[in-house]
Design a protein around this motif. Sequence first.
Motif, mmCIF file in Angstrom:
data_model
loop_
_atom_site.group_PDB
_atom_site.id
_atom_site.type_symbol
_atom_site.label_atom_id
_atom_site.label_comp_id
_atom_site.label_asym_id
_atom_site.label_seq_id
_atom_site.Cartn_x
_atom_site.Cartn_y
_atom_site.Cartn_z
ATOM 1 N N THR A 418 0.835 -1.394 0.118
ATOM 2 C CA THR A 418 0.018 0.109 -0.165
ATOM 3 C C THR A 418 0.890 1.198 -0.090
ATOM 4 O OG1 THR A 418 -1.885 -1.101 1.164
ATOM 5 C CG2 THR A 418 -1.563 1.247 1.270
ATOM 6 N N ARG A 419 2.051 1.218 0.688
ATOM 7 C CA ARG A 419 2.826 2.350 0.839
ATOM 8 C C ARG A 419 3.532 2.698 -0.462
ATOM 9 N NH1 ARG A 419 5.062 1.040 5.409
ATOM 10 N NH2 ARG A 419 6.866 0.011 4.646
ATOM 11 N N GLU A 420 4.033 1.463 -0.937
ATOM 12 C CA GLU A 420 4.755 1.710 -2.230
ATOM 13 C C GLU A 420 3.807 2.151 -3.324
ATOM 14 O OE1 GLU A 420 6.320 -2.261 -2.568
ATOM 15 O OE2 GLU A 420 8.324 -1.767 -1.295
ATOM 16 N N THR A 421 2.577 1.657 -3.570
ATOM 17 C CA THR A 421 1.975 1.729 -4.738
ATOM 18 C C THR A 421 0.824 3.315 -4.412
ATOM 19 O OG1 THR A 421 1.794 -0.237 -5.058
ATOM 20 C CG2 THR A 421 0.186 0.866 -6.061
ATOM 21 N N PHE A 422 0.315 3.408 -3.213
ATOM 22 C CA PHE A 422 -0.655 4.437 -3.065
ATOM 23 C C PHE A 422 -0.339 5.584 -2.285
ATOM 24 C CE2 PHE A 422 -2.985 0.328 -3.645
ATOM 25 C CZ PHE A 422 -4.039 0.771 -4.317
ATOM 26 N N ARG A 423 1.113 5.863 -1.990
ATOM 27 C CA ARG A 423 1.714 6.833 -1.087
ATOM 28 C C ARG A 423 2.765 7.724 -1.788
ATOM 29 N NH1 ARG A 423 -2.561 5.240 0.292
ATOM 30 N NH2 ARG A 423 -3.213 4.613 2.446
ATOM 31 N N ALA A 424 2.750 7.509 -3.342
ATOM 32 C CA ALA A 424 3.819 8.182 -4.013
ATOM 33 C C ALA A 424 3.661 9.493 -3.841
ATOM 34 C CB ALA A 424 4.162 7.628 -5.425
ATOM 35 N N THR A 425 4.885 10.454 -3.775
ATOM 36 C CA THR A 425 4.658 11.962 -3.909
ATOM 37 C C THR A 425 5.817 12.231 -4.932
ATOM 38 O OG1 THR A 425 6.339 12.140 -1.967
ATOM 39 C CG2 THR A 425 3.777 12.286 -1.672
ATOM 40 N N LEU A 426 5.603 13.424 -5.511
ATOM 41 C CA LEU A 426 6.564 14.211 -6.561
ATOM 42 C C LEU A 426 7.867 14.612 -5.593
ATOM 43 C CD1 LEU A 426 4.291 15.715 -8.939
ATOM 44 C CD2 LEU A 426 5.602 13.820 -9.371
ATOM 45 N N ALA A 427 9.122 14.685 -6.107
ATOM 46 C CA ALA A 427 10.142 15.099 -5.323
ATOM 47 C C ALA A 427 9.990 16.521 -4.951
ATOM 48 C CB ALA A 427 11.394 14.700 -6.038
ATOM 49 N N ASP A 429 6.982 18.281 -4.552
ATOM 50 C CA ASP A 429 5.740 18.496 -4.026
ATOM 51 C C ASP A 429 5.151 17.404 -3.205
ATOM 52 O OD1 ASP A 429 3.124 19.441 -3.391
ATOM 53 O OD2 ASP A 429 2.391 19.467 -5.416
ATOM 54 N N ASP A 430 5.169 17.172 -1.770
ATOM 55 C CA ASP A 430 4.804 16.152 -1.131
ATOM 56 C C ASP A 430 3.403 16.230 -0.526
ATOM 57 O OD1 ASP A 430 5.128 17.966 0.793
ATOM 58 O OD2 ASP A 430 6.674 16.963 1.884
ATOM 59 N N SER A 431 2.472 17.127 -0.999
ATOM 60 C CA SER A 431 1.395 17.459 -0.648
ATOM 61 C C SER A 431 0.325 16.558 -1.097
ATOM 62 C CB SER A 431 0.939 18.951 -0.717
ATOM 63 O OG SER A 431 0.850 19.187 -2.346
ATOM 64 N N THR A 432 0.548 15.885 -2.311
ATOM 65 C CA THR A 432 -0.567 15.029 -2.841
ATOM 66 C C THR A 432 0.182 13.625 -2.858
ATOM 67 O OG1 THR A 432 -1.197 16.838 -4.216
ATOM 68 C CG2 THR A 432 -1.949 14.648 -4.971
ATOM 69 N N HIS A 433 -0.759 12.769 -2.388
ATOM 70 C CA HIS A 433 -0.490 11.220 -2.639
ATOM 71 C C HIS A 433 -0.791 10.816 -3.840
ATOM 72 C CE1 HIS A 433 0.115 10.461 1.928
ATOM 73 N NE2 HIS A 433 1.086 10.936 1.309
ATOM 74 N N PHE A 434 0.027 10.113 -4.806
ATOM 75 C CA PHE A 434 -0.437 9.572 -6.078
ATOM 76 C C PHE A 434 -0.363 7.792 -6.036
ATOM 77 C CE2 PHE A 434 1.145 13.762 -7.335
ATOM 78 C CZ PHE A 434 0.285 14.130 -8.378
ATOM 79 N N MET A 435 -1.316 7.340 -6.796
ATOM 80 C CA MET A 435 -1.308 5.873 -7.059
ATOM 81 C C MET A 435 -0.349 5.611 -8.261
ATOM 82 S SD MET A 435 -2.822 3.170 -9.024
ATOM 83 C CE MET A 435 -4.034 3.984 -9.593
ATOM 84 N N ARG A 436 0.635 4.831 -8.048
ATOM 85 C CA ARG A 436 1.553 4.418 -9.041
ATOM 86 C C ARG A 436 0.976 3.184 -9.773
ATOM 87 N NH1 ARG A 436 7.810 4.210 -7.070
ATOM 88 N NH2 ARG A 436 7.874 3.881 -9.375
ATOM 89 N N THR A 437 0.460 3.423 -11.173
ATOM 90 C CA THR A 437 -0.124 2.292 -11.735
ATOM 91 C C THR A 437 1.004 1.164 -12.291
ATOM 92 O OG1 THR A 437 0.361 3.566 -14.013
ATOM 93 C CG2 THR A 437 -1.499 4.172 -12.607
ATOM 94 N N GLY A 438 2.215 1.324 -12.476
ATOM 95 C CA GLY A 438 3.094 0.506 -12.996
ATOM 96 C C GLY A 438 3.086 0.490 -14.667
ATOM 97 N N ASP A 439 2.261 1.162 -15.053
ATOM 98 C CA ASP A 439 2.004 1.396 -16.535
ATOM 99 C C ASP A 439 2.853 2.592 -17.097
ATOM 100 O OD1 ASP A 439 0.334 -0.564 -17.103
ATOM 101 O OD2 ASP A 439 -1.450 0.454 -16.154
ATOM 102 N N LEU A 440 3.711 2.438 -18.367
ATOM 103 C CA LEU A 440 4.223 3.492 -18.907
ATOM 104 C C LEU A 440 3.266 4.241 -19.886
ATOM 105 C CD1 LEU A 440 7.583 1.424 -19.648
ATOM 106 C CD2 LEU A 440 7.207 3.190 -17.776
ATOM 107 N N GLY A 441 3.643 5.517 -20.108
ATOM 108 C CA GLY A 441 2.771 6.357 -20.933
ATOM 109 C C GLY A 441 3.252 7.622 -21.106
ATOM 110 N N PHE A 442 2.540 8.409 -21.903
ATOM 111 C CA PHE A 442 2.910 9.866 -21.903
ATOM 112 C C PHE A 442 1.639 10.770 -22.214
ATOM 113 C CE2 PHE A 442 3.001 8.203 -26.423
ATOM 114 C CZ PHE A 442 2.642 9.279 -27.142
ATOM 115 N N LEU A 443 1.665 11.999 -22.007
ATOM 116 C CA LEU A 443 0.438 12.919 -22.276
ATOM 117 C C LEU A 443 0.765 13.717 -23.554
ATOM 118 C CD1 LEU A 443 -0.212 14.047 -18.533
ATOM 119 C CD2 LEU A 443 -1.814 12.717 -20.045
ATOM 120 N N ARG A 444 -0.156 13.851 -24.327
ATOM 121 C CA ARG A 444 0.078 14.736 -25.500
ATOM 122 C C ARG A 444 -1.178 15.568 -25.774
ATOM 123 N NH1 ARG A 444 2.494 13.547 -31.537
ATOM 124 N NH2 ARG A 444 0.986 15.082 -32.616
#
Length: 588
Positions: A418-427, A429-444
């Motif tokens: 749970t901690r590894e997947t659901f509690r990720a934060t950006l280096a 900005d630690d104000s938002t917890h993200f869920m890591r999907t394990g999928d690779l992609g890009f936004l366009r």
Amino acid sequence: MVHSLVDSLSLQASAHPERTAYRYLATGDSDGEIHEITYARLAVRARAVAAWLQERGLAGSRAILLYPPGVEFIGGFLGCLAAGVVAVPGVPPQGRSQNHRALTRMKRLISDAGAKVVLSGRGGTAALAAMAEQLPELAELNCVDTEDIPDDLAAAWRAPDLTADSVAFLQYTSGSTSAPRGVMVTHSNLVDNERVLTERFGHTPDAIAAHDNELFVSWLPVYHDMGLILPVLNTLYLGATTTLMSPLHFLQKPERWLTAVTKYRPHTSGGPNFGYELCLKHATPELLGRLDLSRWEVAFNGAEPVRAATLRRFTETFGAAGFRHGSHYPCYGLAEATLMVSGGVVGAGPTLIEAAESGPHAGVADAAAVGSGRPGPGMRVVIAEPELHKALADGETGEVWVASASVAKGYWRNALATRETFRATLADDDSTHFMRTGDLGFLRDGELFITGRLKDLMVIDGRNHYPQDLELSAEMAHPALRPGCTAAFPVETGEHGADGEQPVIVAEVAVETPEAAADSAEAADEHGGIVGRVRAAVADAHGLSVRDVVLVRPGTIPKTSSGKIQRRATREAYLGGTLAVLDEPAAR
């Protein structure tokens, strides 16, 4: 205000008591036996099941649901929610090899979920009783056929004390032999994701009314997240009508899906890419002549890689039956986000980036990258560098991270994961917890493109398979195979990958075995025997047909400095023909 789907059930039963909520095609045929249940009847059945659970003091505990295909599963699932019991959808046993897999999975579910009761329907409890000798864990559980619970018990039901954070159900996502992970989906997660689905799929009151309340036709298994959250629960959330059929009936005769779409004319229907390919393989002039797909607004496509070639060919073939290219609706989601993360604009058709333009982003050769639409309302998606936790710029490929009220609570009884997947934060900005999907992609331009999987998870025919599971099954198939020296990975099949993916097994053989045989014909026979046993083992344990089994010399498979198999490097060597292959049998 709807705070849970228990509220939705009460609302729909009051507003539309005689409206058909679900119809089930018992034989898969639109002109065959049909079972229907109204909203009023569904409320009675759910409350009767809930009261039965409440009388036994099971509120707060877990119940495993093992129903044969049909509408009774829905009453059982909603009965759990209405009792404050955590539902655990399970895979019902089907056939000998399916029973083997179901037994293994069921043992793990019972152990991990700590279930107190098993709910099933006609035929399901009999099948469980027949398995009692192989599954002694069942003896400790109360197995009940919910069809035997009388309607009169509904009067004893009392609304549960639910909070937004109460767990509604566990969606297990594990491979067949790896440790199970139950995603804890809360009542608020469900309501939020139904809101997202409704907006993204264009399920407005006007759109539903224009289709005479016919919302979905679905062959998807209701014990999986896509088949449950979309056609079953979105229908309840909106008070519409949905037509269901068994996945097995669809696989036996794919035209049944399109025939049902023709008859009931729903707004939305869909499934994984392989479902569209099955329809293409069985398309005939006679079938096209009796189909009318002109009212099909949203043909969603998700759960596995979406193939541009499939979309094009489906339009070319079924355009003769009125299907419109703009109805194609690639989308993206996962159980950890309840279901949906992104989807396109209804009627706009898929966004394609040609291979030459997308370059390394496409993830497949000689094909277009297919967009999965924009994140739903309230969904924040960032592309992160997975090691540095740094947000990447538009067009750069990285791991897909999601933050939303739809993101699940975590993994059941697994604080580390749970901690590894659901509690990720950006280096930065630690104000938002993200869920890591394990999928690779890009936004366009705001649209999400999925390009691959970070940890080599294989998605084949809509089901998740972990390569280490296949590798273990292969290694145990024959003593000649070296432990820890097998690599499993997917390769695309058909023209431009149109037939989806199949696994390849590359295995090192001990030096003292077949290759040492003096007679090359004898060696080939020995190799063929090993290959056959590997194929059989993977088919039996995972229900998969292996595209290729390659036996190689010791030391061939690349590994990291810590001894981990480098599956991608092995795949590249396989595709490039550079593996040190042993003398091969005439045919693999």
